[in-house]
Design an enzyme around this catalytic site. Structure first.
Site, PDB file in Angstrom:
ATOM      1  CG  ASN A 340      -6.648  -0.188  27.719  1.00 15.83           C
ATOM      2  OD1 ASN A 340      -5.488  -0.594  27.623  1.00 15.83           O
ATOM      3  ND2 ASN A 340      -7.092   0.857  27.044  1.00 15.83           N
ATOM      4  CG  HIS A 371      -9.644   6.851  24.988  1.00 14.31           C
ATOM      5  ND1 HIS A 371      -9.425   6.852  26.344  1.00 14.31           N
ATOM      6  CD2 HIS A 371      -9.703   5.548  24.616  1.00 14.31           C
ATOM      7  CE1 HIS A 371      -9.372   5.600  26.780  1.00 14.31           C
ATOM      8  NE2 HIS A 371      -9.543   4.796  25.760  1.00 14.31           N
TER       9      HIS A 371
END
Length: 495
Positions: A340, A371
């Protein structure tokens, strides 16, 4: 069937419901994959027929924005309006507030609105178990909003404005950047400067070797390189990743790690091996999604990052992962540097480099908030703090003793690879299980051994403070300064 309980209001269009039933996959997943494949085809058309040499930036902005919002509506229904609300609120903040505090307000509002949607989705409307949800694109939009606000605050002039003139992006440019069809569903995040360069056809990326090698420069400087070979390579990676995920994921379910019979009857070494295999098989779905998103952007002509020393084009400007470096990572940091990637760059820019106290802890906590609302996310990132500190202490104190010979270095790499993979798997289990109960059951089955070991290592082994390590760090070479960073500046790395 499970797909019959999915609400069209949650997952968008029900046009593909028959296909969903035939292949026995949730409708939201089918909608997502079909839209991404359609976006891939559209990206080729966009590059060939709406090339900057053939049309104006205005037309490219309009087409990219309208297509992006159509894909969002198809996948998420009216929930896609949240993308416009979040972008609109923060654009108003940028217009009405001064540069001095703009970045703070945009971070609070964008992250706050994202968190509100995540909490209501999980705990109020109970849409939390759908794999494709409307807060996913909002996570990327949050990154883009805050990245732009921080760029403006830091005084980095947007490179396509008139000399010595700064202005805000127009509303069309802003929505195009946030909601274009290439990245609306799965990202990745990119710099506003890089996106505008792509739209206007004036890329700023050229490698040092390309600039200084007259032969290479003469061969490439007048034409845009074709992304076709790179797109085909990335699509092959997508296909392989998807096949691996579909074939082995159900063979090694993560939930078995907390099964009472499994824990009671399986030797600990076998539990460690199974943990590694079960977490290994969860990664190909991310490889599929992120590599496909990268291929879509490349097919549209976005992602060119200059040339290698041999004159071959690089298409990794906005790439989100390096698979081989992930699977063979020999340190926790190396894993995070290659997983990521664009999110890691964002976290470093907006938090790690700016936090005066405990930047590592602050960065992991911000990552958990970004998140979502599941407790498992917080358990994972809180565990990540102690693992990072321990890994840093080990590397600083132990690694120098193994650099004397290639054989010693090979031994060190083998040991640290195994340790890194175990630490990553142990850390990420709650991220997959989501809930507190199952996550704590897993930790108890391991007697919190990794937590305890990491705390002891972090306390026992000395590590110089960050400001001293930065003073001792060598100055980046010119080649480093022209690497990928989202600002035509210094290459950033994960915390």
């Amino acid at each position: 069937m499970a797909t019959e309980t999915v609400s069209p209001a949650c997952t968008g269009s029900s046009l593909l419901q028959p296909i969903s039933e035939i292949i026995n996959l949730p409708l939201d997943q089918v909608n997502f994959v079909v839209c991404q494949l359609f976006a891939l085809l559209t990206a080729f058309w966009f590059r060939l027929y709406l090339h900057p040499s053939k049309t104006s930036p205005f037309v490219r902005h309009v087409v990219a924005t309208l297509l992006g919002f159509y894909f969002a509506l198809f996948c998420f229904g009216w929930y896609a309006l949240h993308f416009l609300v979040q972008s609109g609120l923060t654009y108003g903040i940028m217009i009405l507030t001064g540069v001095e505090h703009m970045h703070k307000y945009c971070l609070v509002v964008a992250l706050g609105y994202l968190s509100f949607c995540q909490i209501t989705r999980v705990y109020v409307f109970d849409y939390g178990m759908y794999s494709a949800d409307f807060t996913g694109p909002m996570m990327v939009i949050t990154q883009k909003i805050t990245s732009l606000a921080f760029e403006i605050h830091d005084g980095k002039k947007l490179i396509f404005f008139k000399p010595d003139t700064e202005r805000m992006p127009s509303l069309l440019e802003y929505f195009s950047y946030n909601c274009n069809f290439m990245g609306i569903l799965a990202g990745p995040t990119s710099s506003y400067n890089d996106y505008i360069a792509f739209i206007e056809g004036t890329p700023c990326r050229r490698s040092k070797d390309h600039q200084t090698n007259g032969k290479t420069n003469g061969r490439h400087k007048q034409t845009d390189p074709s992304p076709n070979i790179e797109v085909v390579r990335k699509l092959a990676t997508c296909f392989f990743s998807l096949m691996v995920f579909l074939s082995v994921c159900k063979v090694f379910p993560v939930e078995r790690n907390i099964d009472d019979d499994f824990i009671a009857t399986t030797p600990f070494y076998a539990q460690v091996v199974y943990l590694y295999l079960s977490m290994l098989t969860t990664r190909p779905k991310y490889y599929f999604v992120w590599t496909l998103a990268d291929a879509i952007n490349n097919a549209a002509g976005f992602g060119f990052n200059g040339y290698n020393s041999d004159g071959s084009p690089r298409w990794d400007l906005i790439s989100n992962l390096r698979i081989m470096d992930i699977e063979f990572a020999t340190s926790f940091k190396m894993f995070l540097d290659n997983w990521n990637i664009q999110t890691a760059h964002w976290l470093k820019r907006v938090c790690y480099e700016r936090c005066p106290y405990n930047p590592t802890a602050a960065t992991f906590i911000l990552s958990a908030m970004w998140h979502g609302a599941y407790p498992g996310y917080y358990l994972t990132f809180l565990t990540g703090i102690v693992v990072t500190l321990a890994a840093r202490a080990m590397r600083h104190n132990v690694r120098p003793y193994f650099l004397g010979s290639p054989s010693h270095k090979l031994l060190y790499d083998g040991i640290t690879w195994a340790g890194t993979q175990i630490a990553i798997c142990y850390t990420v289990v709650p991220f997959v299980l989501l809930s507190v109960g199952p996550s704590m059951k897993f930790y108890r089955s391991w007697y919190f051994s990794v937590h305890i070991g990491c705390v002891l290592l972090a306390v026992a082994l000395p590590v110089k403070p960050r400001h001293l390590r930065l003073k001792e760090a060598p100055v980046l070479s010119h080649q480093d300064s022209t690497s990928t960073d989202g600002h035509c500046n210094q290459k950033t790395k994960a915390t």
